[in-house]
Enzyme design. Sequence first.
Site, PDB file in Angstrom:
ATOM      1  N   ASN A  10       3.620 -32.218 -13.698  1.00  9.56           N
ATOM      2  CA  ASN A  10       5.080 -32.292 -13.674  1.00  9.56           C
ATOM      3  C   ASN A  10       5.583 -31.334 -14.741  1.00  9.56           C
ATOM      4  OD1 ASN A  10       7.769 -32.896 -13.795  1.00  9.56           O
ATOM      5  ND2 ASN A  10       7.512 -34.995 -14.567  1.00  9.56           N
ATOM      6  N   TRP A  11       6.130 -30.215 -14.278  1.00 10.20           N
ATOM      7  CA  TRP A  11       6.541 -29.167 -15.225  1.00 10.20           C
ATOM      8  C   TRP A  11       7.859 -29.495 -15.918  1.00 10.20           C
ATOM      9  CZ3 TRP A  11       5.393 -23.893 -12.331  1.00 10.20           C
ATOM     10  CH2 TRP A  11       4.020 -23.658 -12.365  1.00 10.20           C
ATOM     11  N   LYS A  12       8.571 -30.529 -15.457  1.00 13.24           N
ATOM     12  CA  LYS A  12       9.886 -30.877 -16.031  1.00 13.24           C
ATOM     13  C   LYS A  12      10.766 -29.616 -16.043  1.00 13.24           C
ATOM     14  CE  LYS A  12       7.696 -34.703 -18.318  1.00 13.24           C
ATOM     15  NZ  LYS A  12       7.666 -35.664 -19.408  1.00 13.24           N
ATOM     16  N   HIS A  95      11.466 -40.875 -12.070  1.00 16.52           N
ATOM     17  CA  HIS A  95      10.827 -40.615 -13.371  1.00 16.52           C
ATOM     18  C   HIS A  95      11.659 -41.272 -14.469  1.00 16.52           C
ATOM     19  CE1 HIS A  95       9.308 -38.481 -16.873  1.00 16.52           C
ATOM     20  NE2 HIS A  95       8.239 -38.187 -16.141  1.00 16.52           N
ATOM     21  N   GLU A  97      12.630 -40.236 -17.201  1.00 10.49           N
ATOM     22  CA  GLU A  97      13.683 -39.362 -17.748  1.00 10.49           C
ATOM     23  C   GLU A  97      14.904 -39.368 -16.831  1.00 10.49           C
ATOM     24  OE1 GLU A  97      11.123 -35.967 -18.210  1.00 10.49           O
ATOM     25  OE2 GLU A  97      10.066 -37.032 -19.803  1.00 10.49           O
ATOM     26  N   GLU A 167       3.753 -44.792 -15.754  1.00  6.86           N
ATOM     27  CA  GLU A 167       4.010 -43.983 -16.939  1.00  6.86           C
ATOM     28  C   GLU A 167       4.708 -44.841 -17.994  1.00  6.86           C
ATOM     29  OE1 GLU A 167       3.982 -39.504 -15.795  1.00  6.86           O
ATOM     30  OE2 GLU A 167       6.026 -40.227 -15.851  1.00  6.86           O
ATOM     31  N   GLY A 173       5.032 -37.727 -23.702  1.00 11.03           N
ATOM     32  CA  GLY A 173       5.381 -36.668 -24.654  1.00 11.03           C
ATOM     33  C   GLY A 173       5.217 -37.068 -26.103  1.00 11.03           C
ATOM     34  N   SER A 213       0.865 -38.444 -21.883  1.00  6.96           N
ATOM     35  CA  SER A 213      -0.033 -37.767 -22.834  1.00  6.96           C
ATOM     36  C   SER A 213      -1.457 -37.616 -22.312  1.00  6.96           C
ATOM     37  CB  SER A 213      -0.002 -38.483 -24.195  1.00  6.96           C
ATOM     38  OG  SER A 213       1.307 -38.448 -24.742  1.00  6.96           O
ATOM     39  N   GLY A 234       2.300 -34.114 -17.779  1.00  6.55           N
ATOM     40  CA  GLY A 234       3.460 -33.337 -18.200  1.00  6.55           C
ATOM     41  C   GLY A 234       3.012 -32.105 -18.988  1.00  6.55           C
ATOM     42  N   GLY A 235       3.106 -32.187 -20.297  1.00  3.17           N
ATOM     43  CA  GLY A 235       2.860 -31.036 -21.179  1.00  3.17           C
ATOM     44  C   GLY A 235       1.581 -30.267 -20.882  1.00  3.17           C
TER      45      GLY A 235
END
Length: 249
Positions: A10-12, A95, A97, A167, A173, A213, A234-235
């Site tokens: 997930n590149w956000k 999500h 966010e 999640e 993150g 993470s 994610g990251g």
Amino acid sequence: MSRTNIIAGNWKMYKTIAEAIGFAYEFVSGFEDGGREIVICAPFPQLAPLKRALSGSNVKLGAQNMHFEEAGAFTGEISPAMLAEIGVDYCVVGHSERRQYFAETDGTVNLKLKAALRHGIIPIVCVGEVLAERDGGRAFDVVKRQIEGGFAGVSPDDAARLVVAYEPVWAIGTGRTATPEQAEEMCAFIRKTVGEFCGADAADRIRVQYGGSVKPSNATELLSKEDIDGALVGGASLSPKDFKAIIGF
Ligand code: 13P
């Protein structure tokens, strides 16, 4: 029941089109999926160029959000038909966010999930508790409510095709990963809860990912758990090298 593992990045709100194309060429060179399904969930403008850059590979494409209506006066929104036209295979729905910053609820998750399925797009439905809920002993109640609300009116056959991503919000993150035992416990609970609402066959077939993470150093242990069928990353999915290391090559 053997379920195909699914690892999604997930590149956000990261990467320009040029950066996304650069990633794709580096990522697909020498790519091996190791029997896993691999998905990249990119921002909207990157989807069509990425579809072309990934053609010829078996890397799938995902969006990160969509509206639930077919069309209409919804300035700034994207319909499921628009995503289907690009050839998007998956869409992240609900999500944390989006729930936190864009007022998404279990009700909108439910509408989006059904709209995606109508267009042949497989939803990756995100659930998970915030830290106060975990510390207060309410994590399982919260996740159960999210599944119950999100899955309302979904047929057992459709439920079986879905992907759920557990999640925990406190692990996103933050560098603080849920332990493999905590992740497995909740993913098994999600499967059991899906079984209560949609039947044993759907529970057996639905894929449940862990997200929060995930990185090369902890992926193997998390992915070895019985009820964890993949990861939503994610990251660490922003680097072709790290993402490949998580997939296992
Ligand atoms: P991180 O892997 O950066 O913690 O993000 C997880 C996530 O939100 C994926 O959807």
